[in-house]
Motif scaffolding. Sequence first.
Motif, short mmCIF file in Angstrom:
data_model
loop_
_atom_site.label_atom_id
_atom_site.label_comp_id
_atom_site.label_asym_id
_atom_site.label_seq_id
_atom_site.Cartn_x
_atom_site.Cartn_y
_atom_site.Cartn_z
N ARG A 1 -42.64 -8.61 -37.23
CA ARG A 1 -43.68 -9.34 -37.94
C ARG A 1 -43.88 -8.71 -39.31
O ARG A 1 -43.98 -7.49 -39.44
CB ARG A 1 -45.00 -9.29 -37.17
N ARG A 2 -43.91 -9.57 -40.34
CA ARG A 2 -44.11 -9.07 -41.70
C ARG A 2 -45.59 -9.09 -42.06
O ARG A 2 -46.41 -9.71 -41.37
CB ARG A 2 -43.32 -9.91 -42.70
N ASP A 3 -45.91 -8.40 -43.17
CA ASP A 3 -47.30 -8.30 -43.58
C ASP A 3 -47.88 -9.63 -44.06
O ASP A 3 -49.09 -9.77 -44.15
CB ASP A 3 -47.47 -7.22 -44.65
N PRO B 1 -43.96 -23.71 -23.24
CA PRO B 1 -43.15 -24.27 -24.33
C PRO B 1 -43.26 -23.42 -25.59
O PRO B 1 -44.34 -22.89 -25.91
CB PRO B 1 -43.75 -25.66 -24.54
N LEU B 2 -42.15 -23.29 -26.28
CA LEU B 2 -42.14 -22.44 -27.47
C LEU B 2 -43.12 -22.94 -28.53
O LEU B 2 -43.75 -22.14 -29.23
CB LEU B 2 -40.72 -22.37 -28.04
N VAL B 3 -43.25 -24.25 -28.66
CA VAL B 3 -44.13 -24.80 -29.69
C VAL B 3 -45.59 -24.47 -29.41
O VAL B 3 -46.42 -24.53 -30.33
CB VAL B 3 -43.94 -26.33 -29.79
N ASP B 4 -45.92 -24.12 -28.16
CA ASP B 4 -47.30 -23.74 -27.82
C ASP B 4 -47.53 -22.23 -27.94
O ASP B 4 -48.68 -21.79 -27.85
CB ASP B 4 -47.63 -24.18 -26.39
N ALA B 5 -46.46 -21.47 -28.10
CA ALA B 5 -46.60 -20.01 -28.11
C ALA B 5 -46.13 -19.39 -29.41
O ALA B 5 -46.03 -18.16 -29.51
CB ALA B 5 -45.79 -19.40 -26.95
N TRP B 6 -45.88 -20.20 -30.42
CA TRP B 6 -45.29 -19.67 -31.65
C TRP B 6 -46.22 -18.67 -32.36
O TRP B 6 -45.76 -17.76 -33.04
CB TRP B 6 -44.95 -20.81 -32.61
N ALA B 7 -47.55 -18.83 -32.18
CA ALA B 7 -48.50 -17.95 -32.86
C ALA B 7 -48.80 -16.69 -32.07
O ALA B 7 -49.58 -15.84 -32.54
CB ALA B 7 -49.80 -18.70 -33.16
N PHE B 8 -48.20 -16.52 -30.89
CA PHE B 8 -48.48 -15.33 -30.09
C PHE B 8 -47.90 -14.10 -30.77
O PHE B 8 -46.87 -14.17 -31.45
CB PHE B 8 -47.89 -15.50 -28.68
N ARG B 9 -48.53 -12.96 -30.58
CA ARG B 9 -48.08 -11.71 -31.21
C ARG B 9 -46.94 -11.10 -30.39
O ARG B 9 -47.15 -10.18 -29.58
CB ARG B 9 -49.25 -10.73 -31.34
N PHE B 10 -45.74 -11.61 -30.59
CA PHE B 10 -44.59 -11.11 -29.84
C PHE B 10 -44.19 -9.70 -30.26
O PHE B 10 -43.39 -9.06 -29.58
CB PHE B 10 -43.40 -12.06 -29.98
N GLU B 11 -44.73 -9.22 -31.35
CA GLU B 11 -44.46 -7.84 -31.75
C GLU B 11 -45.18 -6.84 -30.86
O GLU B 11 -44.89 -5.63 -30.92
CB GLU B 11 -44.84 -7.62 -33.21
N ASP B 12 -46.11 -7.32 -30.02
CA ASP B 12 -46.89 -6.43 -29.16
C ASP B 12 -46.55 -6.60 -27.68
O ASP B 12 -47.26 -6.03 -26.82
CB ASP B 12 -48.39 -6.67 -29.35
#
Length: 370
Positions: free
Chosen positions: A124-126, A35-46
């Motif tokens: 991802r921003r700083d 579920p997206l709500v469980d993965a929102w903090a994942f580093r999708f930039e990597d």
Amino acid sequence: MAGSLVVRPGGVSGPPAKGFEVAYADRDGSEFRRPLVDAWAFRFEDVAPVRAFKSYKGQRHLPGHWWSSTVGGHIGYESWLERDHVMLLDFDPSVVGISSQPFWLFWRSDAGKSVSHAPDHFARRDDGTAVAVDCRPADRRKPRDVAKFEATQTACAQVGWEFRLVGAPDAIAVRNVRWLAGYRHPRAPAGTGGLRAAGGVLRATAADGRGLLGGGPDQGAAGAVPPAVVARADSGCVGATACPLAGVSGGAAVTAGPGKPVLGPGDWVAYDDEDHQVVALAGTSVRLHSATGAESVVLASHLMAAPDFAVIGTEPLPAVEPSGLLATLPEPVLEAAREREQRWRSKPGCCPAPCRARRRAPAMTRPPSR
């Protein structure tokens, strides 16, 4: 990879029971769907791209890879439009991470069918915030695509991400950023440190009253990069998207002679009963941004010939006397030339000798048959 990511945990495929689900792959090849709500903090930039960037004969779009100085490696794109926006994200100083085709987003349509979509980019921003980007020209957004973009925007809003649906960027900004990007690559002789050093050279030469390209022992250090790049390094404009960029074809200023700059990016001018700031120079065109927010593009010759034109905060422009070819001739020669022209005009059907010389050549006749 895309086929396996469609399968939900437990080997079950199909739409999520409610809300949104996201499927992605780590750089080591591990695949996840949750579920997206469980993965929102994942580093999708990597993450690794969930779609391959394929090339084949007859392809209507041109995929490839753009070298990003932000991530220190290549980022894939499926079209030149995506490439331009990857380039602009890479140029944004607030962006610290970028990925392309970062994840599949799944949801259930009103008819109960499974719908999926993969955004084009994730950044991802700083400050920790994130933005998902979809690239599509405005005239190519079909109703089915618009519905997916709207659902993606809803999903991003649920987890606090910004969503951008972008079309063709400003052509002048793209040309400038592409040109400047070449000096952010490690293969550039100066590199980022060299740009900052060049900025120091610029400040030092200005303090000493010497021109940057006027010779001297520091000319070699300043000549490692073009003057326009040195100026942007000194002003902090390299890597800042909010900084007005100038056209780089032949220089970054309109001049009235050697060593006499008249107009450059950032200057304020009075024109057409209003104050304007010069934001770009491209060839003979000048792009202006007025104090009221209006933008316009005018020819440099037309701008400086306006009766009310003035560069605010500088000395008046030097007076230029009118000149031409006939004005340089002695008075007797000029009178004789005008008299000869009058004789030509007074005879109907007569034209000057150069015109008479361009008569049609006689037509070639076919040799008699034997």
